[in-house]
Scaffold this motif. Structure first.
Motif, PDB file in Angstrom:
ATOM      1  N   THR A  48      27.344  20.455  55.900  1.00 29.13           N
ATOM      2  CA  THR A  48      28.039  19.165  55.866  1.00 29.13           C
ATOM      3  C   THR A  48      28.136  18.520  57.245  1.00 29.13           C
ATOM      4  OG1 THR A  48      30.160  20.301  55.997  1.00 29.13           O
ATOM      5  CG2 THR A  48      29.360  19.677  53.803  1.00 29.13           C
TER       6      THR A  48
ATOM      7  N   PHE B 141      24.589  16.683  56.695  1.00 33.40           N
ATOM      8  CA  PHE B 141      24.403  15.875  55.499  1.00 33.40           C
ATOM      9  C   PHE B 141      25.707  15.276  54.998  1.00 33.40           C
ATOM     10  CE2 PHE B 141      21.119  19.215  55.302  1.00 33.40           C
ATOM     11  CZ  PHE B 141      20.023  18.408  55.452  1.00 33.40           C
TER      12      PHE B 141
ATOM     13  N   SER C 202      27.300  13.627  51.401  1.00 32.26           N
ATOM     14  CA  SER C 202      26.982  13.866  49.993  1.00 32.26           C
ATOM     15  C   SER C 202      27.961  13.136  49.093  1.00 32.26           C
ATOM     16  CB  SER C 202      27.053  15.366  49.696  1.00 32.26           C
ATOM     17  OG  SER C 202      28.393  15.806  49.824  1.00 32.26           O
ATOM     18  N   HIS C 203      27.593  13.087  47.843  1.00 37.55           N
ATOM     19  CA  HIS C 203      28.438  12.444  46.838  1.00 37.55           C
ATOM     20  C   HIS C 203      28.274  13.233  45.550  1.00 37.55           C
ATOM     21  CE1 HIS C 203      30.485   9.145  44.747  1.00 37.55           C
ATOM     22  NE2 HIS C 203      29.620   9.361  43.765  1.00 37.55           N
TER      23      HIS C 203
ATOM     24  N   HIS D  36      24.945  17.168  43.524  1.00 34.61           N
ATOM     25  CA  HIS D  36      25.294  16.184  44.540  1.00 34.61           C
ATOM     26  C   HIS D  36      24.089  15.336  44.912  1.00 34.61           C
ATOM     27  CE1 HIS D  36      29.208  18.009  45.864  1.00 34.61           C
ATOM     28  NE2 HIS D  36      28.701  19.010  45.155  1.00 34.61           N
TER      29      HIS D  36
ATOM     30  N   ILE E  83      22.649  14.005  48.216  1.00 33.79           N
ATOM     31  CA  ILE E  83      22.866  14.295  49.637  1.00 33.79           C
ATOM     32  C   ILE E  83      21.850  13.530  50.483  1.00 33.79           C
ATOM     33  CG2 ILE E  83      23.760  16.584  49.107  1.00 33.79           C
ATOM     34  CD1 ILE E  83      21.190  17.767  50.176  1.00 33.79           C
ATOM     35  N   TRP E  84      22.250  13.224  51.696  1.00 33.75           N
ATOM     36  CA  TRP E  84      21.373  12.504  52.610  1.00 33.75           C
ATOM     37  C   TRP E  84      21.754  12.824  54.027  1.00 33.75           C
ATOM     38  CZ3 TRP E  84      25.131  10.497  49.517  1.00 33.75           C
ATOM     39  CH2 TRP E  84      26.237   9.905  50.153  1.00 33.75           C
TER      40      TRP E  84
END
Lengths: 294, 294
Positions: free
Chosen positions: A153, A156, A158-159, A270, A272-273
């Motif tokens: 984290t 990245f 995330s959602h 999720h 993620i990016w």
DNA sequence: TAAACATGATGCCCTCCCGGTATTACTTGA
DNA sequence: TCAAGTAATACCGGGAGGGCATCATGTTTA
């Protein structure tokens, strides 16, 4: 090399066939326009306009060059528009990775949402396991992934897209399929088990070990992809814990049974990016999808 | 509008990802190059390069604009080459008119010769009677014609391409076809005659009247095209004087007989063109075919 | 036939843009 | 903390390009 001004001048004269009127159209006086054309002809290396003191007309070379000049001007005026569109994220490319299982649940609706928000952005889809997606996001080959924890984290954002239950996949002919209640750990004590790879599919492995009472001596196969697991179940090699979305894979001869377990929907998917990803199409998408950071 | 210099500068920086090296490649110093890029970004309206004091990289918009910039530069460097080729006559268009009859004799070899001399010139062919060709040459819709006299030698230059005999076309079943000698005017005194139009085909009309002893009361049809005449002969409507090249039209049921006459090959076919035609492809062609003026 | 007119080319002046040199600002790594 | 590397900025000088006035030449008109 000639200049764009010379091209505009030439186009104007070629259309008016009159230096004075062309100059007027260009908001300038006639003499510098004459010199522009002379200079253009010199750099091009051919006479473009046949003119005496009374009449102006295009030469054969001039007609051909007029075409090219128009093409050049059109290209030159379009290029910035495209660049601005891409910079604003309304146009461009978005490379999205997804796992086979997520493809059958969230991918369809998500793509619809995306093309509603950024209709002119081209979407490249790649089916990849979570590890490959993380890798792709790190190297910049991917803009967004649809993957499962854990991921760093720090790197990245995330959602949480989707949360689902675990179910037990059994061959359709299996006695457990006829049971009228949720499956208990006890029911599986003598069942051959197709298990997730603790390295390649660590998320599912940890989840199953945490929530269910696995007898490791029953494990007959260790695989990394949900699709493979369900196929092996169909081939009656054993039973397997799979996410509910696996029911949509459409493989015959498999029944999916509810599990009695502590958590109702423990499986997370999720988006993620990369936190410092710069692709404007991604930035705009995240903004408009209201994927709050974190 | 940006300039070509700015585009070259941008391309160099985008390829080197380093202002100093790019400037070196362009034979200039770094500061003006920095300003070029700034100015370019301002006119484009989007950041093309993401740069801090240490690293330079392309933005998404920059990548797209790089493509466009390369396309622009390629187009801009090709355009003058094309124009020069056309001005020198090595490339371009040549519109040639021809009469149906000449199409069967000289046209093939002539086209071969032309495409050997100016292989990159596109040839547009149009079948037209002499009068239409003259008209086309005057309005500039045609560059060269293959036609028969007379034409205004004040306006047109010409070159004699071909000289041929007149023959008599008769139905194959006609008694004259069995005669073992040349046809005399006397042989035709009672034959129905298909004659050239004195207005539309004046050249042939004058020629026939001059060389042969025509009885005008025998004329059953007056037509303007050789092809039509031969077709009427095949339909046994009469006999007709036609140029030797009509034997190549390939119409069945017609015999062509030698004529006893004063001149051996009285029928001329000329290449003609406007004296002050400017099409460079034509000028080059005339020069290389060694069609001396007049 | 000569004068007026139309139109593209040329000469001259002035401004502004662009490139060069010198320097600054900032980042990175030792 | 210092040295090195690199892009940005400041300032200056030369040249390109535009405007005005004029010329050269061909056409129309009186």
């Amino acid at each position: 090399m000639f200049t764009f001004d010379q091209l505009t001048g030439f186009i104007a004269v070629a259309e008016e066939l009159h230096f004075g009127r062309a100059a007027e159209r260009l908001n300038m006086t006639q003499p510098p326009l004459s010199r522009q054309i002379q200079k253009l002809e010199k750099t091009v290396g051919a006479e473009l306009l046949d003119r005496d003191n009374r009449r102006v007309e295009l030469t054969a070379a001039g007609r051909a060059f007029l075409d090219e000049a128009r093409r050049l001007m059109a290209l030159a005026s379009r290029a910035p528009v495209t660049a601005r569109r891409i910079a604003s994220g309304r146009q461009g490319h978005l490379r999205i990775g997804f796992t086979a299982a997520s493809g059958f649940s969230i991918l369809g609706p998500l793509l619809e949402e995306i093309s509603a928000i950024v209709p002119d952005v081209d979407i490249d889809l790649q089916e990849l396991v979570t590890g490959e997606q993380i890798q792709g996001l790190l190297t910049g080959e991917l803009d967004m992934g649809l993957a499962r924890p854990p991921f760093d984290t720090e790197v990245f954002d995330s959602h949480l897209l989707y949360r689902e239950s675990m179910v037990l996949a059994v061959p359709a002919s299996h006695p457990l399929a006829d049971l009228k209640r949720d499956i208990q750990s006890e029911d599986l004590k003598d069942e051959p088990l197709i298990m997730h790879s603790p390295t390649q599919a660590r998320y599912f492995y940890d989840l199953v070990v945490r929530l269910h009472d696995i007898r490791h001596e029953n494990v007959v196969h260790t695989v990394s992809q949900i699709l493979t697991m369900v196929s092996l179940v169909a081939a009656k090699r054993g039973v397997a814990f799979v996410p509910h979305s696996a029911t949509a894979l459409g493989i015959r001869g498999v029944s999916f049974l509810r599990l009695a377990s502590g958590e109702e929907e423990p499986v997370e998917l999720h988006a993620i990016w990369n936190r410092d990803a710069k692709n404007p199409a991604l930035v705009r998408l995240l903004r408009d999808l209201e994927f709050a950071a974190g």
